[in-house]
Design a protein around this motif. Structure first.
Motif, PDB file in Angstrom:
ATOM      1  N   ILE A 198      46.863  36.290  46.957  1.00 14.74           N
ATOM      2  CA  ILE A 198      45.777  37.227  47.249  1.00 14.74           C
ATOM      3  C   ILE A 198      45.749  38.319  46.192  1.00 14.74           C
ATOM      4  N   MET A 199      44.624  38.402  45.499  1.00 12.60           N
ATOM      5  CA  MET A 199      44.404  39.523  44.570  1.00 12.60           C
ATOM      6  C   MET A 199      44.148  40.733  45.450  1.00 12.60           C
ATOM      7  N   ASP A 200      45.002  41.717  45.324  1.00 11.50           N
ATOM      8  CA  ASP A 200      44.886  42.898  46.171  1.00 11.50           C
ATOM      9  C   ASP A 200      43.736  43.766  45.683  1.00 11.50           C
ATOM     10  N   THR A 201      42.653  43.799  46.444  1.00 10.71           N
ATOM     11  CA  THR A 201      41.490  44.589  46.024  1.00 10.71           C
ATOM     12  C   THR A 201      41.475  45.972  46.671  1.00 10.71           C
ATOM     13  N   ARG A 202      42.550  46.323  47.370  1.00  8.76           N
ATOM     14  CA  ARG A 202      42.566  47.649  48.020  1.00  8.76           C
ATOM     15  C   ARG A 202      42.563  48.761  46.995  1.00  8.76           C
ATOM     16  N   ASN A 203      43.101  48.499  45.795  1.00 12.11           N
ATOM     17  CA  ASN A 203      43.229  49.571  44.797  1.00 12.11           C
ATOM     18  C   ASN A 203      42.101  49.558  43.778  1.00 12.11           C
ATOM     19  N   VAL A 204      41.184  48.603  43.905  1.00 14.09           N
ATOM     20  CA  VAL A 204      40.076  48.521  42.951  1.00 14.09           C
ATOM     21  C   VAL A 204      38.998  49.502  43.398  1.00 14.09           C
ATOM     22  N   ALA A 205      38.565  50.341  42.471  1.00 14.55           N
ATOM     23  CA  ALA A 205      37.544  51.337  42.814  1.00 14.55           C
ATOM     24  C   ALA A 205      36.319  50.637  43.388  1.00 14.55           C
ATOM     25  N   THR A 206      35.659  51.278  44.323  1.00 14.43           N
ATOM     26  CA  THR A 206      34.555  50.604  44.999  1.00 14.43           C
ATOM     27  C   THR A 206      33.192  51.054  44.503  1.00 14.43           C
ATOM     28  N   ASP A 263      46.024  34.854  35.818  1.00 13.86           N
ATOM     29  CA  ASP A 263      46.549  33.503  35.690  1.00 13.86           C
ATOM     30  C   ASP A 263      47.142  33.057  37.028  1.00 13.86           C
ATOM     31  N   THR A 264      46.502  32.086  37.652  1.00 11.44           N
ATOM     32  CA  THR A 264      47.001  31.601  38.942  1.00 11.44           C
ATOM     33  C   THR A 264      47.598  30.198  38.810  1.00 11.44           C
ATOM     34  N   ASP A 297      49.176  22.672  50.124  1.00  9.92           N
ATOM     35  CA  ASP A 297      47.979  23.055  49.376  1.00  9.92           C
ATOM     36  C   ASP A 297      47.954  24.566  49.226  1.00  9.92           C
ATOM     37  N   LYS A 298      46.862  25.078  48.645  1.00  8.65           N
ATOM     38  CA  LYS A 298      46.833  26.497  48.278  1.00  8.65           C
ATOM     39  C   LYS A 298      45.504  27.127  48.654  1.00  8.65           C
ATOM     40  N   THR A 299      45.541  28.437  48.770  1.00 14.42           N
ATOM     41  CA  THR A 299      44.342  29.254  48.914  1.00 14.42           C
ATOM     42  C   THR A 299      44.511  30.432  47.969  1.00 14.42           C
ATOM     43  N   ILE A 300      43.515  30.634  47.114  1.00  9.02           N
ATOM     44  CA  ILE A 300      43.535  31.788  46.213  1.00  9.02           C
ATOM     45  C   ILE A 300      42.303  32.612  46.537  1.00  9.02           C
ATOM     46  N   THR A 301      42.512  33.881  46.847  1.00 12.22           N
ATOM     47  CA  THR A 301      41.382  34.714  47.251  1.00 12.22           C
ATOM     48  C   THR A 301      41.687  36.160  46.904  1.00 12.22           C
TER      49      THR A 301
END
Length: 147
Positions: A44-52, A69-70, A88-92
């Motif tokens: 999981i790409m942590d989007t909590r710290n990305v400015a909104t 790079d995943t 299997d995988k989940t990337i989100t």
């Protein structure tokens, strides 16, 4: 001693590319082998710290995530499959806390979550520590925090 509580069938393992998460993934593979369980690797790409600010977000969204790079997730899944585990995988992207503790276990029917105690870098380590704490408190199933 025989596992009197029954076997795990669906194991969710959170990975972030750190050595610690590779270690916890391999531990999850061993558990999956013993239990003949399915394994779901989640990154999981942590989007909590990305400015909104919308102007910032629209420019960053796709390119930002494409630059990450995943491929290590594919390598982990291949490792599990080579070990005879259905994986299997989940990337989100999103908030790892709620995704790992609440959304994914419900979606995948997870009965065990495996998560590393620490992650990449000092800042992430603080975040990951809080992620594993959150998961332990809120998950609907067993949680293994790997040291």
């Amino acid at each position: 001693m025989e596992n009197m509580l029954g076997d795990y069938t669906n194991i969710l393992v959170a990975v972030d590319g750190s050595e610690q998460s590779e270690h916890s993934f391999k531990k999850a593979v061993a558990i999956a082998q013993r239990n003949k369980a399915k394994l779901k690797a989640v990154f999981i790409m942590d989007t909590r710290n990305v400015a909104t600010s919308s102007q910032f977000t629209s420019g960053i969204n796709q390119d930002f995530f494409n630059d990450v790079d995943t491929s290590f997730v594919d390598e982990l899944v291949r490792f599990a499959k080579d070990a005879g585990v259905d994986a299997d995988k989940t990337i989100t992207n999103g908030n790892p806390m709620t995704l790992i503790a609440e959304a994914f276990p419900e979606e995948f029917g997870s009965d065990l979550i495996v998560i590393g105690a620490t992650g990449k870098g000092a800042i992430t380590r603080a975040l990951v520590g809080s992620v594993s704490n959150y998961v332990v408190k809120h998950a609907p199933c067993d949680v293994l925090v790997v040291r």
